[in-house]
Design a protein around this motif. Structure first.
Motif, mmCIF file in Angstrom:
data_model
loop_
_atom_site.group_PDB
_atom_site.id
_atom_site.type_symbol
_atom_site.label_atom_id
_atom_site.label_comp_id
_atom_site.label_asym_id
_atom_site.label_seq_id
_atom_site.Cartn_x
_atom_site.Cartn_y
_atom_site.Cartn_z
ATOM 1 N N ASP A 121 -20.811 18.199 3.013
ATOM 2 C CA ASP A 121 -20.705 16.805 2.584
ATOM 3 C C ASP A 121 -20.450 15.869 3.754
ATOM 4 O O ASP A 121 -20.527 14.650 3.600
ATOM 5 C CB ASP A 121 -19.610 16.646 1.532
ATOM 6 N N TRP A 149 -17.102 18.043 -5.772
ATOM 7 C CA TRP A 149 -18.382 17.764 -5.140
ATOM 8 C C TRP A 149 -19.523 18.155 -6.074
ATOM 9 O O TRP A 149 -19.355 18.916 -7.021
ATOM 10 C CB TRP A 149 -18.499 18.515 -3.817
ATOM 11 N N GLN A 170 -26.678 22.169 -0.403
ATOM 12 C CA GLN A 170 -26.276 20.873 0.151
ATOM 13 C C GLN A 170 -25.219 20.279 -0.758
ATOM 14 O O GLN A 170 -25.381 20.235 -1.986
ATOM 15 C CB GLN A 170 -27.465 19.924 0.283
ATOM 16 N N ASP A 171 -24.113 19.822 -0.156
ATOM 17 C CA ASP A 171 -22.984 19.288 -0.909
ATOM 18 C C ASP A 171 -22.884 17.775 -0.755
ATOM 19 O O ASP A 171 -23.194 17.224 0.302
ATOM 20 C CB ASP A 171 -21.666 19.912 -0.425
ATOM 21 N N SER A 172 -22.421 17.124 -1.823
ATOM 22 C CA SER A 172 -22.124 15.689 -1.795
ATOM 23 C C SER A 172 -20.765 15.487 -2.438
ATOM 24 O O SER A 172 -20.556 15.869 -3.598
ATOM 25 C CB SER A 172 -23.190 14.886 -2.561
#
Length: 238
Positions: A63, A118, A137-139
């Protein structure tokens, strides 16, 4: 083939059959289990178990925008393993395209003194009877700070104009026990959320404004902590 998968999974997906979006529990179960197993291995520090779920071309984007390959993880994972934290899947969705699965999930993270979370976007590749992580993929989910009473915080101290090094001026006013901020006299004042002594949040996000004081207690400036990671400083005008 593995080279193309590692640098651009979309190349593989563009040549595949149309995606089948299925959110029934039978379809989701193996991916829910994989995510739960990965998080449990992270929590316990079982690096071997974690690594066994990854394709040899695995890549993860954090992130914070940091890119790591499978080879980077044995040294990195112990630095973020923490048995005092707990994780729970809040939601999960999947689309399957032949031997590729696109999964997105919301994860809640409970810590001793805070709650975080997340969204992760995962690409799994099927190898025989197993699904392996190919890409993640992290947010971060930004949780607005909780408001606290202003009774012990003298809001009148913060009223004034604050100028940044770039020459921008913010105007701080108070009305009916609430602090307001605006960038120009023409702007509509925005009510700020009091989250702690000298600290205020901007509604609709997680940006923080923190007022600074001199050793004698006089308010001297304003520091903006932006969700982008940037810090802005402004000095209070006489």
């Amino acid at each position: 083939m593995s080279y193309l998968r590692s640098i651009c999974p979309i190349i593989v997906l563009s040549c595949a059959s149309p995606a089948i979006a299925q959110d029934d529990e039978q379809t989701l179960a193996p991916f829910r289990s994989l995510i739960e197993t990965r998080l449990a291995a992270l929590k316990s520090g079982d690096i071997a178990k974690y690594m066994a779920m990854l394709d040899k071309d695995y890549v993860v984007i954090s992130d914070l925008g940091e890119r790591r390959t499978r080879a980077d993880l044995p040294a990195y994972l112990p630095t973020i393993s923490n048995p005092s934290r707990s994780y729970a899947i809040q939601s999960i969705h999947a689309r399957i395209i032949d031997d590729i699965a696109l999964v997105d999930a919301e994860i809640r993270e409970d810590m001793a003194d805070a709650v975080g979370g997340w969204h992760e976007s995962d690409i799994f590749v099927r190898q025989g009877s197993r699904w392996l992580y190919l890409h993640r993929q992290d947010s971060s989910i930004l949780y607005p700070p909780a408001p606290v009473p202003t009774d012990a915080d003298p809001l009148d101290d913060y009223v004034g104009q604050y100028r940044s090094a770039a020459g921008l001026t913010d105007i701080i006013t108070v009305r009916d026990g609430t602090l307001y901020g605006q960038s120009t006299p023409q702007d509509a004042p925005t009510a700020l959320i009091h989250v702690g002594p000298g600290a205020f949040a901007i509604p609709g996000g997680a940006d923080l404004l923190v007022f600074t004081r001199s050793p004698t207690g006089t308010v001297t400036g304003l520091i903006g902590h932006l969700t982008s990671g940037q810090i802005s400083t402004s000095a209070k005008l006489p």
